[in-house]
Write a protein that holds these residues in place. Structure first.
Motif, PDB file in Angstrom:
ATOM      1  N   SER A 167     -27.914  22.195  13.817  1.00 49.52           N
ATOM      2  CA  SER A 167     -26.846  22.002  14.806  1.00 49.52           C
ATOM      3  C   SER A 167     -27.402  21.478  16.127  1.00 49.52           C
ATOM      4  CB  SER A 167     -26.082  23.312  15.016  1.00 49.52           C
ATOM      5  OG  SER A 167     -26.981  24.315  15.434  1.00 49.52           O
ATOM      6  N   SER A 169     -29.035  18.537  18.728  1.00 49.00           N
ATOM      7  CA  SER A 169     -28.717  17.132  18.998  1.00 49.00           C
ATOM      8  C   SER A 169     -29.445  16.216  18.015  1.00 49.00           C
ATOM      9  CB  SER A 169     -29.159  16.764  20.411  1.00 49.00           C
ATOM     10  OG  SER A 169     -28.316  17.375  21.356  1.00 49.00           O
ATOM     11  N   ALA A 176     -25.537  17.804  20.755  1.00 45.58           N
ATOM     12  CA  ALA A 176     -25.077  19.179  20.537  1.00 45.58           C
ATOM     13  C   ALA A 176     -23.933  19.510  21.489  1.00 45.58           C
ATOM     14  CB  ALA A 176     -26.237  20.142  20.772  1.00 45.58           C
ATOM     15  N   PRO A 177     -22.992  20.379  21.059  1.00 46.27           N
ATOM     16  CA  PRO A 177     -21.909  20.817  21.956  1.00 46.27           C
ATOM     17  C   PRO A 177     -22.476  21.782  23.007  1.00 46.27           C
ATOM     18  CG  PRO A 177     -21.800  22.029  19.900  1.00 46.27           C
ATOM     19  CD  PRO A 177     -22.914  21.022  19.743  1.00 46.27           C
ATOM     20  N   ARG A 207     -16.302  22.933  18.535  1.00 43.41           N
ATOM     21  CA  ARG A 207     -17.697  22.449  18.664  1.00 43.41           C
ATOM     22  C   ARG A 207     -17.818  21.002  18.184  1.00 43.41           C
ATOM     23  NH1 ARG A 207     -20.502  28.159  17.099  1.00 43.41           N
ATOM     24  NH2 ARG A 207     -20.758  28.865  19.250  1.00 43.41           N
ATOM     25  N   ALA A 211     -18.987  17.965  20.503  1.00 40.71           N
ATOM     26  CA  ALA A 211     -20.173  17.178  20.136  1.00 40.71           C
ATOM     27  C   ALA A 211     -19.820  15.689  20.175  1.00 40.71           C
ATOM     28  CB  ALA A 211     -20.666  17.586  18.749  1.00 40.71           C
ATOM     29  N   THR A 215     -21.226  12.905  22.854  1.00 38.29           N
ATOM     30  CA  THR A 215     -21.921  11.733  22.318  1.00 38.29           C
ATOM     31  C   THR A 215     -21.262  10.449  22.821  1.00 38.29           C
ATOM     32  OG1 THR A 215     -22.289  13.069  20.345  1.00 38.29           O
ATOM     33  CG2 THR A 215     -22.893  10.755  20.189  1.00 38.29           C
TER      34      THR A 215
END
Ligand code: SAM
Length: 224
Positions: A167, A169, A176-177, A207, A211, A215
């Protein structure tokens, strides 16, 4: 996984690679990490490992002989999947390369210094060349630490929570969140309610959304 690092500055590795996750992975027997002092392979009475560049110009060059002796000794003891030279003109390192390398078992990481290594090392002894970014470090040691740390955390069993590397990045080409911890309200700055709701499906989809949002905002190139 076994990582052998060849360097003329072995003491540099004492801090970063003897702490935290790397230390734990070694004590759990999941990773072997060996640092080799290039000077131990010098045939020179002053233990020199560098010499002037043919053709002149500023800067010393690491000689091929000690590097060849060290690599040959290691190769006689076991097979290596990759012999990697850290160099600013190598392939730029990223999570994709880390993931691919983490499937392999034995590596040698060669740290350059001064102007770099004799080109014949690169032509005949190395299987892969990796850069950690478009800037120049004084030596390959920090780059070798970056590779070592990022590879070790991908070895199954190294991280306490097996899924946590997945989980992070860059896995799935997403950042990642955001993450939060207690207190849920600090000076009126509140944690998103969904995270304290206990509703797993809603938390997962929040999440995912975050994410994607991070991004799109920060690294849209990853989505292409
Ligand atoms: N003369 C070289 C050049 O211009 O490409 C730079 C040599 S640098 C001062 C000395 C050593 O640091 C290199 O041999 C390499 O091992 C390491 N190094 C420097 N920058 C690096 C980077 N971005 N990624 C990986 N290794 C690096």
């Amino acid at each position: 996984m076994r990582i052998d690092i060849i360097t003329c500055l072995p003491d540099l590795f004492e801090g970063p690679l003897t702490q935290s996750i790397v230390k734990r992975s070694i004590s759990k027997g999941l990773v072997e990490l060996k640092i080799h002092n290039l000077r131990d392979y010098s045939s020179n009475k002053h233990l020199n490992v560098d010499d002037y560049a043919f053709g002149g110009g500023a800067g010393m060059v690491l000689m091929i002989e000690p590097i060849d002796k060290c690599i040959s000794k290691l190769k006689a003891e076991r097979e290596y999947d990759e012999i990697i030279y850290l160099t600013p003109d190598g392939e730029t390192y990223n999570q994709g390369i880390a993931n691919q390398l983490s499937l392999k078992k034995n590596f040698i990481l060669l740290c350059g210094h001064y102007k770099g290594v004799d080109q014949r090392v690169r032509d005949h002894l190395i299987t892969k060349e990796v850069s950690i970014g478009d800037y120049v470090l004084s030596g390959g040691e920090l780059a070798a630490m970056v590779l070592t740390d990022s590879l070790i955390r991908l070895v199954p069993g190294v991280l306490n929570d097996e899924t946590s590397a997945l989980s992070d990045s860059f896995q799935d080409n997403l950042l990642a969140p955001p993450v939060y911890t207690r207190p849920s309200d600090y000076k009126g700055w509140k944690v998103p309610e969904v995270l304290t709701s206990g509703h797993e499906a809603n938390i997962d989809s929040w999440r995912q959304e975050q994410a994607l949002k991070q991004t799109k905002e920060r690294r849209p190139d990853l989505l292409q």
